[in-house]
Design an enzyme around this catalytic site. Structure first.
Site, PDB file in Angstrom:
ATOM      1  N   CYS A   1      -5.872   6.045   7.724  1.00  0.00           N
ATOM      2  CA  CYS A   1      -5.167   5.076   6.882  1.00  0.00           C
ATOM      3  C   CYS A   1      -4.211   4.299   7.774  1.00  0.00           C
ATOM      4  CB  CYS A   1      -4.407   5.783   5.758  1.00  0.00           C
ATOM      5  SG  CYS A   1      -3.519   4.665   4.654  1.00  0.00           S
TER       6      CYS A   1
ATOM      7  N   THR B   1      -6.763  -0.370   7.785  1.00  0.00           N
ATOM      8  CA  THR B   1      -8.080  -0.324   8.426  1.00  0.00           C
ATOM      9  C   THR B   1      -8.910  -1.534   8.000  1.00  0.00           C
ATOM     10  OG1 THR B   1      -8.982   1.089   6.672  1.00  0.00           O
ATOM     11  CG2 THR B   1      -8.104   2.192   8.638  1.00  0.00           C
TER      12      THR B   1
ATOM     13  N   CYS C   1      -4.570  -3.060   3.073  1.00  0.00           N
ATOM     14  CA  CYS C   1      -5.326  -1.968   3.697  1.00  0.00           C
ATOM     15  C   CYS C   1      -5.300  -2.188   5.197  1.00  0.00           C
ATOM     16  CB  CYS C   1      -6.761  -1.949   3.175  1.00  0.00           C
ATOM     17  SG  CYS C   1      -7.822  -0.714   3.974  1.00  0.00           S
TER      18      CYS C   1
ATOM     19  N   ASN D   1       0.887  -1.168   0.000  1.00  0.00           N
ATOM     20  CA  ASN D   1       0.000   0.000   0.000  1.00  0.00           C
ATOM     21  C   ASN D   1       0.924   1.216   0.000  1.00  0.00           C
ATOM     22  OD1 ASN D   1      -2.690   1.039   2.289  1.00  0.00           O
ATOM     23  ND2 ASN D   1      -2.378   1.504   0.144  1.00  0.00           N
TER      24      ASN D   1
ATOM     25  N   GLU E   1     -10.643  -0.558  -2.009  1.00  0.00           N
ATOM     26  CA  GLU E   1     -10.584   0.668  -1.213  1.00  0.00           C
ATOM     27  C   GLU E   1     -11.340   1.815  -1.870  1.00  0.00           C
ATOM     28  OE1 GLU E   1      -7.376   2.207   1.052  1.00  0.00           O
ATOM     29  OE2 GLU E   1      -6.085   0.498   0.546  1.00  0.00           O
TER      30      GLU E   1
END
Length: 279
Positions: A80, A214, A212, A24, A202
């Site tokens: 994030c 979260t 990701c 990411n 996302e």
């Protein structure tokens, strides 16, 4: 943290740092501005630097620094999980903070701690958690909605690789019983009692990302609730493993890697904004 703004008549070159957490990836900028204009265009992988998000580091009156999350589509997100670890490493190694860093986000103040080569984030208490079933392509699936700093729908499936994630996300976003329609969507496969595999679509990026933070947090919370799994899980994302401990407030543990440093030149068209210099 003190900051000064450079002269606007001669905008300087803007230094940036490219970072990533489990694939990411982010563009880190020290910019104190409310006018984000076309900054998201830097995320374009052909005409910009290339990233999932732009992360702005700004001064904060309530924490060590503030993180602003600008999505690839120009929207702004609340939090994030992978990005905040990268911001924490930047602040610790480049600005002399740490080993604990408190970072202000739209989802509240998050504390990040360096643990050897990894970084752990107190993600805060989840909100709006509830279970429901979802019918897709003739089958019924167990789902959980949870806001882990960002709104997520978690869907349990037999094999994450056999699903059309984009089509599934499009259908889920039409549901009327969700607190928000523009949600992140996660597919989860239970590997064993301590491990899950996930894929995440996302919002803001409007595509699948390699990882990701979260999302990994939301999937762990959902697995504990819907599958009675242990409180601490290894979450296998397409970009690598994360660890989430939900014994109390969810704690997200994972890497934060520096890829390279660069400069956005004066004649840039994507971001004519003032530069912040931290002292």
């Amino acid at each position: 943290m003190n900051a000064t703004v450079s002269a606007e008549d001669e905008p300087p070159d803007i230094p940036f740092t490219k970072m990533q957490g489990c694939g990411n990836d982010f563009i880190i900028l020290e910019l104190n501005t409310d006018h984000y204009a076309n900054l998201h265009k830097l995320c374009d992988r052909h005409f910009g630097i290339g990233a999932d998000q732009v992360l702005l580091i700004q001064p904060s009156d309530v924490a060590d620094a503030k993180m602003v999350v600008l999505e690839r589509d120009g929207s702004q997100s609340d939090m994030c999980g992978n990005g905040i670890r990268c911001v924490a490493r930047y602040l610790i190694e480049r600005k002399g903070f740490g080993p604990n860093v408190r970072i202000e986000t739209r989802a509240g103040i998050k504390e990040v701690l360096r643990v050897e080569d990894l970084f752990q984030v107190d993600m805060g208490a989840p909100r709006n958690v509830f279970s429901f079933t979802f019918h897709f392509e003739g089958h019924e699936y167990d789902c959980v909605f949870v806001n882990s700093g960002e709104p997520h729908v978690v869907m349990f499936v037999p094999d994450v690789d056999q699903f059309n994630l984009h089509a599934c996300a499009a259908h889920i976003r039409t549901l009327q019983n969700l607190p928000e329609t523009r949600v992140n969507v996660n597919l989860v496969h239970v590997v064993n009692e301590t491990m899950i595999r996930i894929r995440t679509f996302e919002r803001g990026v409007e595509a699948e990302t390699l990882s990701c933070g979260t999302g990994a947090t939301a999937c762990t919370i959902a697995a504990v609730i819907a599958r009675n799994m242990q409180n601490t899980l290894t979450v296998i994302t397409r970009g690598g493993p994360l660890v989430v401990d939900c014994t109390q407030n969810p704690i997200l543990l994972g890497p934060a890697d520096i890829v390279f440093d660069g400069v956005i030149k004066k004649d840039r068209s994507a971001c004519n904004v003032p530069l912040i210099v931290f002292e």
